[in-house]
Design a protein around this motif. Sequence first.
Motif: not given
Length: 218
Positions: A20-29, A202-218
């Motif tokens: 799933a992480l190697d799918v083109t749209e995920i790698r592009t995002a 996995l693909l829907p999960y990764l798409r959701r994660e990639l559209t939400v900005s994560p909090p900045h790590a310390d």
Amino acid sequence: MTLRLRPEDRADFAWVLALALDVTEIRTALARSPVTPDTARLRARALADADGIAATAADEYRTYLRARAAVMPSHATTAPPAGIPPIGSGSGATGQGAGALLPALGVLTPLISAVAATVFLLFGYGLRFATPRSQAATTLVTAGWVCALAMAVSTGIGLCALLATALRSRARPPSGHSLPLRNPEAERARSAWHQALLERGLLPYLRRELTVSPPHAD
């Protein structure tokens, strides 16, 4: 009740996640936006949420488990009452002890025989050189050659014992849980689970994660 992934199937989950992480749209995002999590962090999140993601393919997973159970030998055993050893456990331990003792003797006996043969022959021939008609010299030389013969015989027996032990270890089935190979039904069920896990989980999960900005790590 949520169907949790079995420990032996988490490697399959990780493998489908890599696809799933190697799918083109995920790698592009991942490459396009600097605020999205990197691949390693995204993989770690998905692995942590493995049970929830796998729930989207629960039906296919159940089908796969049934197909696998139908072709795999059962390892379930009835536990004996407390304090009572299982039947045959004593004989098995004895057999294992004997099997381990034979190779050990095969190594020690030639070594001891070689040392004894060397000592007897050295003293015997030395004494014969000093006193050619000495009966003790003849006895020592004879004992030395007997020990040399014992060394040769025990070496052969030891090699045979080591070979037999290696063959038994090679013939013993590996421990752990593995899918029997060349079973079409189980493999089809496994492939169907992988496909459902990829497309609905996995693909829907990764798409959701990639559209939400994560909090900045310390």
